[in-house]
Design an enzyme around this catalytic site. Structure first.
Site, PDB file in Angstrom:
ATOM      1  N   GLY A 230       0.665  -1.221   0.018  1.00  0.00           N
ATOM      2  CA  GLY A 230      -0.023   0.051  -0.162  1.00  0.00           C
ATOM      3  C   GLY A 230       0.706   1.427   0.168  1.00  0.00           C
ATOM      4  CB  SER A 231       4.300   2.310  -0.836  1.00  0.00           C
ATOM      5  OG  SER A 231       4.415   1.953  -2.221  1.00  0.00           O
ATOM      6  CG  ASN A 232       2.016   2.960  -5.659  1.00  0.00           C
ATOM      7  OD1 ASN A 232       2.528   3.948  -6.127  1.00  0.00           O
ATOM      8  ND2 ASN A 232       2.385   1.910  -5.727  1.00  0.00           N
TER       9      ASN A 232
ATOM     10  CG  MET B 136      -1.188  -8.487  -6.617  1.00  0.00           C
ATOM     11  SD  MET B 136      -0.434  -7.541  -7.425  1.00  0.00           S
ATOM     12  CE  MET B 136       0.779  -6.703  -6.671  1.00  0.00           C
TER      13      MET B 136
ATOM     14  CB  ILE C 173     -11.152  -5.304 -12.551  1.00  0.00           C
ATOM     15  CG1 ILE C 173     -10.294  -4.539 -11.433  1.00  0.00           C
ATOM     16  CG2 ILE C 173     -12.474  -4.338 -12.321  1.00  0.00           C
ATOM     17  CD1 ILE C 173     -10.804  -4.553 -10.052  1.00  0.00           C
TER      18      ILE C 173
ATOM     19  CG  ASN D 293      -3.065  -1.641 -12.991  1.00  0.00           C
ATOM     20  OD1 ASN D 293      -2.935  -1.531 -11.833  1.00  0.00           O
ATOM     21  ND2 ASN D 293      -2.319  -2.375 -13.779  1.00  0.00           N
TER      22      ASN D 293
ATOM     23  CG  HIS E 253       2.174  -3.779 -14.925  1.00  0.00           C
ATOM     24  ND1 HIS E 253       1.910  -4.714 -14.335  1.00  0.00           N
ATOM     25  CD2 HIS E 253       3.519  -4.089 -15.620  1.00  0.00           C
ATOM     26  CE1 HIS E 253       2.424  -5.725 -14.613  1.00  0.00           C
ATOM     27  NE2 HIS E 253       3.265  -5.473 -15.564  1.00  0.00           N
TER      28      HIS E 253
HETATM   29  C1  GAR Z   1       3.457  -1.630  -7.307  1.00  0.00           C
HETATM   30  O1  GAR Z   1       4.739  -1.565  -7.938  1.00  0.00           O
HETATM   31  C2  GAR Z   1       2.568  -1.764  -8.674  1.00  0.00           C
HETATM   32  O2  GAR Z   1       3.165  -1.362  -9.867  1.00  0.00           O
HETATM   33  C3  GAR Z   1       2.518  -3.317  -8.509  1.00  0.00           C
HETATM   34  O3  GAR Z   1       2.414  -3.789  -7.198  1.00  0.00           O
HETATM   35  C4  GAR Z   1       2.918  -2.856  -6.604  1.00  0.00           C
HETATM   36  C5  GAR Z   1       2.359  -2.422  -5.250  1.00  0.00           C
HETATM   37  O4  GAR Z   1       3.098  -1.724  -4.315  1.00  0.00           O
HETATM   38  N1  GAR Z   1       1.321  -3.675  -9.437  1.00  0.00           N
HETATM   39  C6  GAR Z   1       1.036  -4.638 -10.155  1.00  0.00           C
HETATM   40  O5  GAR Z   1       2.096  -5.681 -10.348  1.00  0.00           O
HETATM   41  C7  GAR Z   1      -0.189  -4.984 -10.728  1.00  0.00           C
HETATM   42  N2  GAR Z   1       0.044  -5.702 -12.109  1.00  0.00           N
HETATM   43  P1  GAR Z   1       2.304  -0.995  -3.069  1.00  0.00           P
HETATM   44  O6  GAR Z   1       1.508  -2.055  -2.510  1.00  0.00           O
HETATM   45  O7  GAR Z   1       3.595  -0.719  -2.126  1.00  0.00           O
HETATM   46  O8  GAR Z   1       1.825   0.195  -3.666  1.00  0.00           O
END
Ligand code: GAR
Length: 207
Positions: free
Chosen positions: A27-29, A105, A108, A122, A124
């Site tokens: 969940g950093s984003n 992950m 949808i 999204n 990626h």
């Molecule tokens: C992020 O790097 C995002 O790009 C990736 O998961 C990570 C989540 O980081 N998403 C995917 O691979 C989707 N196909 P976070 O939980 O720290 O935000």
């Protein structure tokens, strides 16, 4: 004076984009987006977090940031169709305008995609179409990039379609891969850049 300030704040919240964030693990984003909204750097308010994993750290972040969360592990529904129906109805009832996938992950469902056409975004961790598709997510992407001795990787922010990682690209950022990079070092460097890049891209879309 006070009442006019209150009226201004109410007016502002009326024009803010109502967004829901979907996240499965860290969940950093999610945190970056919530903070950007609170600081007035993003014309949006995070209405809810949807999380499919009851042990995810993102749930703690949501609690600390006072964002309501909804647990949606698919196993609690009889079928993917029922799950999709719940997700789309709940989003609509919550008057959500944009859906942001930040490390979500799971796929949808088609009902949700139809209800929010071109409104699901999204991020990626690769330069799509490279290193996308089923099984290519999170750390697995970086492992594949390192195994293939790529010299560049990056971030893709895109609209979500029914096929994994195939919707129209909104923005991409190239990141160099160094000779001594491991999947971990690449992931850390990329994540720090991604948090900001994703937020800035959302800013452009919402404005
Ligand atoms: C992020 O790097 C995002 O790009 C990736 O998961 C990570 C989540 O980081 N998403 C995917 O691979 C989707 N196909 P976070 O939980 O720290 O935000």
């Amino acid at each position: 004076m006070e009442s006019s300030k209150k009226a201004q704040a109410t007016e502002k919240s009326k024009t803010r984009n109502r967004i829901a964030i979907f996240s499965s693990h860290n969940g950093s984003n999610f945190q970056k987006i919530v903070q950007a909204c609170e600081e007035g750097n993003l014309n949006a308010q995070v209405v809810k977090l949807y999380c499919n994993n009851q042990d995810a750290y993102v749930l703690e972040r949501a609690k600390d940031l006072s964002i309501p969360s909804v647990l949606i592990p698919q196993s609690q529904w009889n079928s993917f169709v029922d799950w999709d129906q719940f997700v789309s109805s709940d989003l609509i009832e919550s008057q959500v305008q944009w859906v942001v996938l930040a490390g979500f992950m799971k796929k949808i469902g088609p009902k949700t995609i139809q209800a929010f056409e071109n409104k699901i975004i999204n991020t990626h961790p690769s330069l799509l179409p490279k290193y996308g598709g089923v099984g290519m997510y999170g750390h697995k992407v970086h492992e594949a990039v390192i195994a293939n001795k790529e010299t560049q990787s990056g971030i893709t922010v895109h609209y979500v379609s029914e096929n994994f990682d195939e919707g129209p690209v909104i923005a991409q950022k190239v990141i160099e891969v160094y000779g001594d990079d491991t999947a971990n070092s690449l992931s850390e460097r990329l994540k720090a850049i991604e948090n900001d890049f994703f937020m800035q891209t959302l800013k452009q879309v919402f404005e």
